[in-house]
Scaffold this motif. Structure first.
Motif, short mmCIF file in Angstrom:
data_model
loop_
_atom_site.label_atom_id
_atom_site.label_comp_id
_atom_site.label_asym_id
_atom_site.label_seq_id
_atom_site.Cartn_x
_atom_site.Cartn_y
_atom_site.Cartn_z
N MET A 82 0.83 -1.20 0.00
CA MET A 82 0.00 0.00 0.00
C MET A 82 0.86 1.25 0.00
O MET A 82 0.55 2.25 -0.66
CB MET A 82 -0.94 -0.01 1.21
CG MET A 82 -1.94 -1.15 1.20
SD MET A 82 -3.01 -1.16 2.66
CE MET A 82 -4.04 0.28 2.34
N LEU A 83 1.97 1.20 0.74
CA LEU A 83 2.87 2.34 0.77
C LEU A 83 3.54 2.56 -0.58
O LEU A 83 3.78 3.70 -1.00
CB LEU A 83 3.93 2.15 1.86
CG LEU A 83 3.42 2.26 3.30
CD1 LEU A 83 4.53 1.90 4.28
CD2 LEU A 83 2.89 3.66 3.59
N ARG A 84 3.84 1.45 -1.29
CA ARG A 84 4.41 1.58 -2.63
C ARG A 84 3.44 2.29 -3.56
O ARG A 84 3.83 3.15 -4.36
CB ARG A 84 4.75 0.20 -3.19
CG ARG A 84 5.86 -0.53 -2.45
CD ARG A 84 7.23 0.05 -2.72
NE ARG A 84 8.29 -0.78 -2.16
CZ ARG A 84 9.53 -0.37 -1.99
NH1 ARG A 84 9.87 0.86 -2.34
NH2 ARG A 84 10.44 -1.17 -1.48
N LEU A 85 2.16 1.91 -3.46
CA LEU A 85 1.14 2.56 -4.28
C LEU A 85 1.02 4.04 -3.93
O LEU A 85 0.91 4.90 -4.81
CB LEU A 85 -0.21 1.86 -4.09
CG LEU A 85 -0.34 0.46 -4.68
CD1 LEU A 85 -1.69 -0.14 -4.30
CD2 LEU A 85 -0.22 0.51 -6.21
N LYS A 86 1.03 4.34 -2.63
CA LYS A 86 0.94 5.73 -2.19
C LYS A 86 2.16 6.51 -2.66
O LYS A 86 2.06 7.67 -3.07
CB LYS A 86 0.82 5.77 -0.67
CG LYS A 86 0.68 7.16 -0.08
CD LYS A 86 -0.57 7.87 -0.57
CE LYS A 86 -1.81 7.22 -0.06
NZ LYS A 86 -3.03 7.99 -0.45
N GLN A 87 3.33 5.87 -2.63
CA GLN A 87 4.56 6.51 -3.11
C GLN A 87 4.44 6.87 -4.58
O GLN A 87 4.78 7.99 -5.00
CB GLN A 87 5.73 5.56 -2.88
CG GLN A 87 7.10 6.14 -3.28
CD GLN A 87 8.20 5.11 -3.11
OE1 GLN A 87 8.06 3.96 -3.53
NE2 GLN A 87 9.30 5.50 -2.47
N ALA A 88 3.95 5.92 -5.39
CA ALA A 88 3.79 6.18 -6.82
C ALA A 88 2.78 7.29 -7.07
O ALA A 88 2.96 8.15 -7.94
CB ALA A 88 3.36 4.90 -7.53
N GLU A 89 1.70 7.29 -6.27
CA GLU A 89 0.67 8.32 -6.40
C GLU A 89 1.25 9.71 -6.10
O GLU A 89 0.98 10.68 -6.81
CB GLU A 89 -0.47 7.99 -5.44
CG GLU A 89 -1.61 9.00 -5.43
CD GLU A 89 -2.63 8.67 -4.36
OE1 GLU A 89 -3.12 9.59 -3.68
OE2 GLU A 89 -2.94 7.46 -4.20
N LEU A 90 2.06 9.80 -5.06
CA LEU A 90 2.65 11.09 -4.69
C LEU A 90 3.68 11.55 -5.71
O LEU A 90 3.78 12.74 -6.02
CB LEU A 90 3.29 10.98 -3.30
CG LEU A 90 2.31 10.85 -2.14
CD1 LEU A 90 3.06 10.63 -0.84
CD2 LEU A 90 1.43 12.10 -2.03
N HIS A 91 4.47 10.60 -6.26
CA HIS A 91 5.42 10.97 -7.31
C HIS A 91 4.69 11.56 -8.51
O HIS A 91 5.12 12.55 -9.10
CB HIS A 91 6.24 9.74 -7.74
CG HIS A 91 7.42 9.46 -6.86
ND1 HIS A 91 8.39 10.42 -6.58
CD2 HIS A 91 7.81 8.33 -6.20
CE1 HIS A 91 9.31 9.89 -5.79
NE2 HIS A 91 8.98 8.63 -5.54
N SER A 92 3.57 10.92 -8.88
CA SER A 92 2.76 11.42 -10.00
C SER A 92 2.20 12.80 -9.70
O SER A 92 2.20 13.70 -10.56
CB SER A 92 1.63 10.44 -10.29
OG SER A 92 0.80 10.93 -11.33
N LEU A 93 1.73 12.99 -8.46
CA LEU A 93 1.17 14.29 -8.06
C LEU A 93 2.24 15.37 -8.09
O LEU A 93 2.01 16.48 -8.57
CB LEU A 93 0.57 14.18 -6.67
CG LEU A 93 -0.02 15.46 -6.07
CD1 LEU A 93 -1.15 15.98 -6.92
CD2 LEU A 93 -0.49 15.21 -4.64
N ILE A 94 3.44 15.03 -7.58
CA ILE A 94 4.54 16.00 -7.57
C ILE A 94 4.91 16.39 -9.00
O ILE A 94 5.11 17.58 -9.31
CB ILE A 94 5.76 15.41 -6.83
CG1 ILE A 94 5.47 15.32 -5.33
CG2 ILE A 94 7.01 16.27 -7.07
CD1 ILE A 94 6.50 14.53 -4.56
N GLN A 95 4.98 15.39 -9.90
CA GLN A 95 5.31 15.67 -11.29
C GLN A 95 4.26 16.58 -11.92
O GLN A 95 4.59 17.54 -12.63
CB GLN A 95 5.39 14.36 -12.08
CG GLN A 95 5.69 14.51 -13.57
CD GLN A 95 7.06 15.11 -13.83
OE1 GLN A 95 7.97 14.92 -13.02
NE2 GLN A 95 7.21 15.81 -14.94
N SER A 96 2.98 16.28 -11.65
CA SER A 96 1.89 17.10 -12.18
C SER A 96 1.98 18.53 -11.67
O SER A 96 1.81 19.49 -12.42
CB SER A 96 0.55 16.47 -11.81
OG SER A 96 -0.52 17.29 -12.21
#
Length: 271
Positions: A81-95
């Motif tokens: 779940m933390l890996r998914l949250k990490q990927a989500e935050l990376h995407s948000l930061i990029q956006s």
């Protein structure tokens, strides 16, 4: 046991939040006096509260935290779940970094404008796939209104009421006077029988830089310079494989030859 006010002071969590957690059945008091309604907590509940706060700090919703605590999720599952949250935050930061770049570029444009205003508002958006009837031809810009009428007649013969918007896709040399390779397109609700002149196809999904303005389909539009400058200044490049589009959304009431027009340039992020 501690009163809620004491437990709040001990945990540094507002009593209002503790009451809310109780309502959600996220952290129930160890004991609730049925007559007074007073809530009492044990010191061991600090561990559960701190775990709730830790999950919340990592970005999990209260409902997700409730499930995590109830199901006694394993460390391996939490790691996933933390890996998914990490990927989500990376995407948000990029956006958000891309958004910041657009803001900085817009500020630069405003500072370069003598009157402090942009002539047009430019945005980036995703265009969904679209079923259209098309007519492709190498011709001049002056013939576009006639091509609109021709494709409308084709739609009527096939039992489809022609409606705006009409679309022009530029395959080559939109600035040329007599050798423009273009394609007229209109959205349709179903596939139509293809002919030597007309085809039905699905336009692909794409990301575009877009600007809305007033123009005539038989006259050049000046917004391509603004689009090019904006794309260059915002860390994008023009897609070499997809044609640019002009979508003639609606004619003006006082001048039916002029349309509210959306110009779309397909783009790719630099990288």
């Amino acid at each position: 046991m501690f009163k809620i006010s004491e437990f709040s002071k001990l945990s540094q969590v507002p009593a209002k939040t503790l009451r809310f957690y109780d309502q959600l059945e996220l952290l129930k008091p160890a004991y609730t006096d049925q007559q007074s309604g007073y809530r009492y907590y044990k010191s061991e509940q600090l561990l559960q509260l701190h775990r709730i706060l830790a999950f919340k700090d990592l970005g999990f919703t209260l409902e997700q935290i409730k499930q995590l605590l109830k199901e006694n999720v394993s460390n391996a599952e939490i790691r996933g779940m933390l890996r998914l949250k990490q990927a989500e935050l990376h995407s948000l930061i990029q956006s958000e970094m891309e958004r910041l770049g657009r803001i900085e570029a817009r500020l630069g444009c405003i500072e370069r404008q003598s009157d402090g205003r942009l002539r047009h508002e430019l945005v980036v958006k995703k265009v969904e796939p679209l079923l259209v009837a098309t007519l492709k031809e190498t011709t001049s810009r002056a013939s576009i209104p006639g091509l609109f009428e021709e494709i409308d007649e084709f739609l009527r013969k096939n039992g489809v009421a022609p409606t705006v918007p009409h679309m022009v896709m530029w395959h080559a040399c939109p600035e040329c006077e007599s050798s423009i390779e273009l394609e007229i397109a209109c959205p349709v609700p179903r596939e139509l029988s293809n002919t030597s002149r007309f085809q039905t196809k699905v336009l692909p999904e794409m990301t575009v830089a877009t600007v809305t303005h007033i123009s005539r389909p038989d006259e050049d539009t000046p917004v391509s310079i603004e689009l090019g400058s904006w794309i260059e200044g915002n860390g994008y490049r023009i897609s070499p494989e997809l044609p640019s589009r002009e979508i003639y959304l609606s004619p003006q009431e006082n001048d039916k030859l002029r349309y509210v027009t959306e110009s779309q340039m397909p783009i790719l992020a630099l990288g």
